[in-house]
Design an enzyme around this catalytic site. Structure first.
Site, PDB file in Angstrom:
ATOM      1  N   SER A 134       0.867  -1.187   0.000  1.00 51.57           N
ATOM      2  CA  SER A 134       0.000   0.000   0.000  1.00 51.57           C
ATOM      3  C   SER A 134       0.894   1.223   0.000  1.00 51.57           C
ATOM      4  CB  SER A 134      -0.860  -0.001   1.265  1.00 51.57           C
ATOM      5  OG  SER A 134      -1.472   1.253   1.445  1.00 51.57           O
ATOM      6  N   TYR A 147      -2.080  -1.288  10.195  1.00 51.51           N
ATOM      7  CA  TYR A 147      -2.095  -1.493   8.739  1.00 51.51           C
ATOM      8  C   TYR A 147      -0.780  -0.986   8.133  1.00 51.51           C
ATOM      9  CZ  TYR A 147      -3.904  -1.083   3.906  1.00 51.51           C
ATOM     10  OH  TYR A 147      -4.106  -1.195   2.547  1.00 51.51           O
TER      11      TYR A 147
END
Ligand SMILES: NC(=O)c1ccc[n+]([C@@H]2O[C@H](COP(=O)([O-])OP(=O)(O)OC[C@H]3O[C@@H](n4cnc5c(N)ncnc54)[C@H](OP(=O)(O)O)[C@@H]3O)[C@@H](O)[C@H]2O)c1
Length: 262
Positions: A134, A147
Site C-alpha cells: 500500500s 495497517y
C-alpha cells in the site's frame, strides 16, 4: 496456460486481477472467505477459474489449499498476495485480537504463501510473486498504525526477495496502491473526516491497477505505484512524512468522543 493464484479474489482489486488474467488466457485459483461472491465469479468466468474458500487469517488454513490447487490447475506460475484487511481507528481503540488478525492476513500469510510456492518456482527457474502492499507502506499513515506496520513489512520483504532472486527466473513485483475505488477504500472514507486534502486525493480504479500489475509481471518490472501521482512518495520520503503528519485526518478515539459528549 499460466496458473495464477489471486488471494482476496472476492472483491475490489482481487476481483479485477482475476478478470484481467482470465481475459489474458490464464487459469486462476481464487481464494477468499465469501463463497457466494467467488461462486458468482465462477458462474460468470467458467472453467478458467477455481474457487478456494479459506480464511487467510487462520494459520491452519493459510497454505493448506495449495496442494489441491496444484493438483487441479498445475504448478503455480504467479502468486498474487492481494488479500488484505485495514483498520482505520485511533490506536487506543484497536483490540489485540483484531490487530493480530490483520497481521496474519496482511503480513504473515503472504510470507507463508511465498515460502510454500517458492521452492517449486525455483526448481522450474520460472514464476512470479506479486505482493500488494500500500502507499501506507511507503508513507505510514496516521490513524492506520497496524495497517501501516503490516504494509511496510510486506513491502520490505517483497523488495528484499526481489533482490535475493534477481539472478533467478523468479520475478517479484511489489504493488503500492494509493486510493483505489473498492469497498475497502469506501469504508476508510466513511471513517476519516472528509477534509479538503482527503477530497483532493487522486483515486484509481481496480481495473486499471489490474492491467498495470499484469503488465509489470509480463515486463518483469520491480514495482507498481498507482495512481502514478503517488510515485513521488518513494523518491521524497522526508517531505512525504511531513505532508502525511500535517494533512492526514485522524479518527477521534472512543475516549475523546466520550469526553466531548460529557
Ligand atoms: N483500495 C485501496 O484504496 C487500497 C489501497 C492500498 C492498498 N490496498 C490493498 O489492496 C488489497 C485489496 O484490497 P481492496 O481495496 O480490493 O479491498 P476489498 O475490496 O475489501 O477486498 C479485500 C479482499 O481480501 C479478502 N480477505 C480479507 N480478509 C481475508 C481473510 N481473512 N481470508 C481470506 N481473504 C480475506 C476479502 O475476501 P473475503 O472477505 O471474501 O474473505 C476480499 O476479497 C489489500 O491488500 C489492500 O490492503 C487497497
Amino acid at each position: 496456460m499460466a496458473h495464477v493464484v489471486v488471494t482476496g479474489a472476492s472483491s475490489g482489486i482481487g476481483e479485477a486481477l482475476v478478470r484481467e488474467w482470465v481475459a489474458a488466457g490464464a487459469r486462476v485459483t481464487m481464494v477468499a472467505r465469501r463463497q457466494a461472491l467467488l461462486d458468482a465469479l465462477k458462474a460468470e468466468l467458467g472453467d478458467a477459474v477455481r474457487v478456494v474458500v479459506a480464511d487467510l487469517g487462520d494459520p491452519a488454513q493459510a497454505t493448506s489449499w495449495i496442494d489441491g490447487a496444484v493438483a487441479e490447475l498445475g504448478p503455480i506460475d504467479v502468486l498474487v498476495n492481494n488479500a488484505g484487511v485495514q483498520i482505520v481507528a485511533a490506536t487506543t481503540d484497536v483490540d489485540v485480537a483484531a490487530m493480530r488478525s490483520l497481521m496474519e492476513v496482511d503480513l504473515l500469510t503472504p510470507l507463508a504463501l511465498i515460502g510454500a510456492v517458492l521452492p517449486s518456482m525455483l526448481a522450474r527457474n520460472a514464476g512470479a510473486i506479486v505482493n500488494v502492499s500500500s502507499l501506507a507502506g511507503l508513507a505510514p499513515t496516521p490513524g492506520m498504525t497496524h495497517y501501516s506496520a503490516a504494509k511496510a513489512g510486506i513491502a520490505a520483504a517483497s523488495e528484499c526477495l526481489r533482490g535475493e532472486l534477481r539472478r533467478t527466473g523468479v520475478h517479484v513485483v511489489t504493488v503500492y496502491p494509493g486510493p483505489v475505488d473498492t469497498p475497502m477504500a469506501r469504508a476508510a472514507y466513511a471513517i476519516v473526516p472528509p477534509t479538503f486534502a482527503v477530497r483532493m486525493l487522486p483515486e484509481g480504479t481496480p481495473a486499471q491497477l489490474a492491467k498495470r500489475v499484469r503488465a509489470a509481471v509480463e515486463r518483469r518490472r520491480a514495482r507498481v505505484i498507482y495512481p502514478r501521482a503517488y510515485a513521488v512518495a518513494r523518491h521524497t520520503p522526508a517531505v512525504t512524512r511531513m505532508m502525511m503528519d500535517a494533512f492526514t485526518p485522524v479518527p477521534a478515539s472512543a475516549a475523546a468522543r466520550e469526553g466531548k459528549g460529557s
